[in-house]
Scaffold this motif. Structure first.
Motif, short mmCIF file in Angstrom:
data_model
loop_
_atom_site.label_atom_id
_atom_site.label_comp_id
_atom_site.label_asym_id
_atom_site.label_seq_id
_atom_site.Cartn_x
_atom_site.Cartn_y
_atom_site.Cartn_z
N LEU A 42 0.92 -1.34 0.07
CA LEU A 42 -0.18 0.02 -0.01
C LEU A 42 0.94 1.02 -0.04
N LYS A 50 -3.41 5.04 4.44
CA LYS A 50 -2.72 3.74 4.78
C LYS A 50 -3.36 3.16 6.29
N THR A 51 -2.65 3.94 6.89
CA THR A 51 -2.85 3.37 8.31
C THR A 51 -4.04 3.08 8.90
N VAL A 54 -5.29 0.02 7.20
CA VAL A 54 -4.83 -1.03 8.10
C VAL A 54 -5.39 -1.40 9.27
N ASP A 161 2.73 -2.10 8.78
CA ASP A 161 2.27 -0.55 8.51
C ASP A 161 3.72 0.25 8.84
N GLU A 162 4.18 0.53 7.85
CA GLU A 162 5.44 1.35 8.03
C GLU A 162 6.46 0.66 8.72
N ALA A 192 2.12 -1.27 4.21
CA ALA A 192 1.99 0.07 3.85
C ALA A 192 3.20 0.77 3.97
#
Lengths: 303, 259
Positions: A42, A50-51, A54, A161-162, A192
């Motif tokens: 993503l 994005k977050t 998620v 996530d990141e 992401a």
């Protein structure tokens, strides 16, 4: 569950998902279907949604509109069953637990045997620091600890996530090698990121997100195609996109007032056509890379 | 690819299990501040304020004044222990740990239950430590009072486990006990735990009976003194427990709705 439906069950099924925070619409109608086994990036700038997306996949947020399903389950149930787990961006660790105790606690909660603890620690490359207090671990080690915890339920879907925010180059490399080794086992992975090279290097499929919407969705190869090639810019009063569609070598044509942008792999052919067959002047040829594609797809409109 | 849903199941009791309690207990004991404040300080207070020779000879009920003070200090220790046990949620929310736990099968209610059990375990240890020190240092109580005063001090401290939870959800702070420690000391004075209420003036002594520590102290000392209005004390504990538990539930609901 019959065999047919089992085969058809998507890993992730988002349909018309909207999430608002007061006046801000963080996710603005995302529809996304991810098949089991896909590794999906993503990709988008900070604040693209994005977050939030998620969080909704993990049941940490409820969508205002639309439907979210993970392996045919409501996200919260999918999490509780261990079908999906995640490595979150920040936080989430207690400093006064050791690495081993943190993983053991997760194992206890998921009802996994003691042997699963050592296995997860090994796979996350944490065997050397298993006895260390979490507060004394580096950022990279803490992130690999989150990864070890995420591996414990042996999830069908792993969400990152990141995952490498704040890591140095070496930490990032080690983290991705651990993920890559794991992905070979056929797990579905969604990550992401706003690092283009990570999306490029590790994803089978890249989903561009901007302002809460999906603006592009394609395989890694398609993304590379999008990223490769050059753009020929020229001044051509009165041009229309239809009239330029037949320019040899052109993939995409864009007209902004008197200026035309013709994208394609063979810029020589495009330039030759424009100069010989049309009244175009002031030609300018620029190469495009992933960064440009990313910016073009994710930047705000200029007007 | 088929997903073997059949092989996956939810844990019993929403994830509440002894393995988690054991790990959490180990982590709490690693925290030196917790150990000093909840296990050592009440016993030290007892030694400082309750063991002069005149106290040892002054008789109360079937025991001595030193024993009376020991019970008060045991109540104080149990209070500190259960409050800090409940207030752990504050630190864990601040660290983002509660969010991490939401990625496990642990239900929020089971999490709160684990915290309550932990609070009560360290509360029991605190009372036990104080009583052992007291027995060695000259506190005298009838045999039944040793058992029942200890049990009552511990059970009634449940009100402070609820208080700790409430404050833990209310104050999103890394060091919530630095606020709650002084608060508990003031409440202990106001509730007649450190100084008998009859030494206060009349209006203050009356107000004191409505503060949350009063009831616990009265009930815990009752097996020794057989004195005071037991029903008023029970009412005090019940009302405050209900109030703190309601507050904790209210904050807890908001918390789980938000994260």
């Amino acid at each position: 569950m019959t065999l047919t439906t089992a085969l058809e069950t998507a890993a992730v099924d988002l349909s018309g998902v909207v999430k608002r925070y007061g006046a801000v619409t963080a996710v603005d109608g995302i529809t996304l279907n991810i098949r089991p086994g896909e590794v999906v990036a993503l990709l988008g700038p900070n604040g693209a949604g994005k977050t939030t997306t998620v969080d909704m996949l993990l049941g940490l947020q409820k969508p205002d509109e639309g439907r979210v399903e993970v392996y045919g389950q409501a996200p919260h149930d999918a999490v509780a069953l261990g079908l999906v787990s995640a490595v979150m961006q920040t936080g989430g660790l207690l400093k006064d637990y050791t690495v081993e105790e943190t993983v053991r606690l997760t194992a206890v909660l998921f009802g996994k045997p003691r042997s699963a603890v050592g296995e997860a620690i090994d796979r996350a490359g944490l065997a050397d620091v298993a006895g260390r207090l979490v507060g004394k671990c580096s950022g990279g080690q803490q992130q690999r600890l989150r990864f070890a915890m995420a591996l414990l339920p042996d999830p069908e879907l792993l969400i990152l996530d990141e995952p490498t925010t704040g890591m140095d180059v070496a930490g990032r490399h080690e983290f991705w090698s651990a993920i890559r080794d794991d992905a070979r086992r056929g797990r579905t992975v969604i990550f992401a990121t706003h690092y283009l090279e990570e999306a490029d290097a590790y994803a089978d499929r890249v989903v561009f997100v901007r302002r809460g919407r999906i603006v592009a969705d394609g395989t890694s190869a398609e993304v590379k195609a999008l990223a490769s090639g050059r753009t020929v810019r020229a001044t051509l009063p009165g041009a229309s996109e239809t009239s330029l569609r037949d320019v040899p070598g052109a993939d995409r044509v864009e007209v902004r007032g008197d200026t035309v942008f013709v994208h394609g792999n063979d810029s020589d052919e495009i330039a030759r056509y424009l100069l010989t067959r049309t009244a175009a002047r002031d030609l300018e040829i620029t190469s495009r890379n992933l960064e440009d594609a990313f910016l073009a797809l994710t930047a705000d409109e200029e007007n | 690819m088929t997903v073997a849903l059949e092989s996956r199941s939810l844990p019993k009791f929403g994830g509440f299990n002894p393995g988690m309690i054991a790990l959490e207990l180990r982590r709490m004991l690693r925290n030196r501040r917790t150990v000093v404040f909840t296990f050592i300080m009440p016993a030290v207070f007892f030694l400082l304020f309750g063991t002069s020779s005149s106290y040892k000879t002054e008789r109360i009920g079937g025991g001595n004044l030193t024993g009376y003070i020991l019970i008060s200090m045991a109540v104080y220790g149990a209070m500190l222990a259960t409050t800090s046990g409940g207030a752990m949620v504050s630190v864990e929310r601040a660290a983002g740990w509660s969010r991490q736990l939401r990625l496990t099968p642990l239900r929020p209610a089971a999490y709160v239950a684990v915290k309550l059990v932990l609070a009560m375990i360290i509360g029991a240890v605190s009372v036990a430590v104080a009583f052992v020190v007291g027995a060695v240092a000259g506190a005298e109580l009838p045999a039944t009072a040793w058992v029942f005063c200890g049990l009552l001090a511990w059970v009634c401290a449940l009100v402070f486990a609820a208080f700790g939870l409430f404050m833990g959800y209310l104050l999103p702070s890394e060091n919530v006990m630095q606020i709650l420690g002084p608060v508990l000391a003031v409440l202990s004075f106001a509730g007649g735990l450190f100084v008998p209420l009859d030494q206060f003036g009349e209006p203050f002594a009356t107000i004191a009976k409505f503060t949350p520590v009063y009831g616990v102290g009265e009930i815990a000392r009752y097996p020794l003194t057989h004195d005071g209005n037991l029903w008023l004390a029970v009412l005090n504990v019940v009302v405050w427990t209900a109030l703190f538990a309601w507050g904790a539930m209210w904050r807890f609901r908001r918390d789980t709705a938000r994260v």
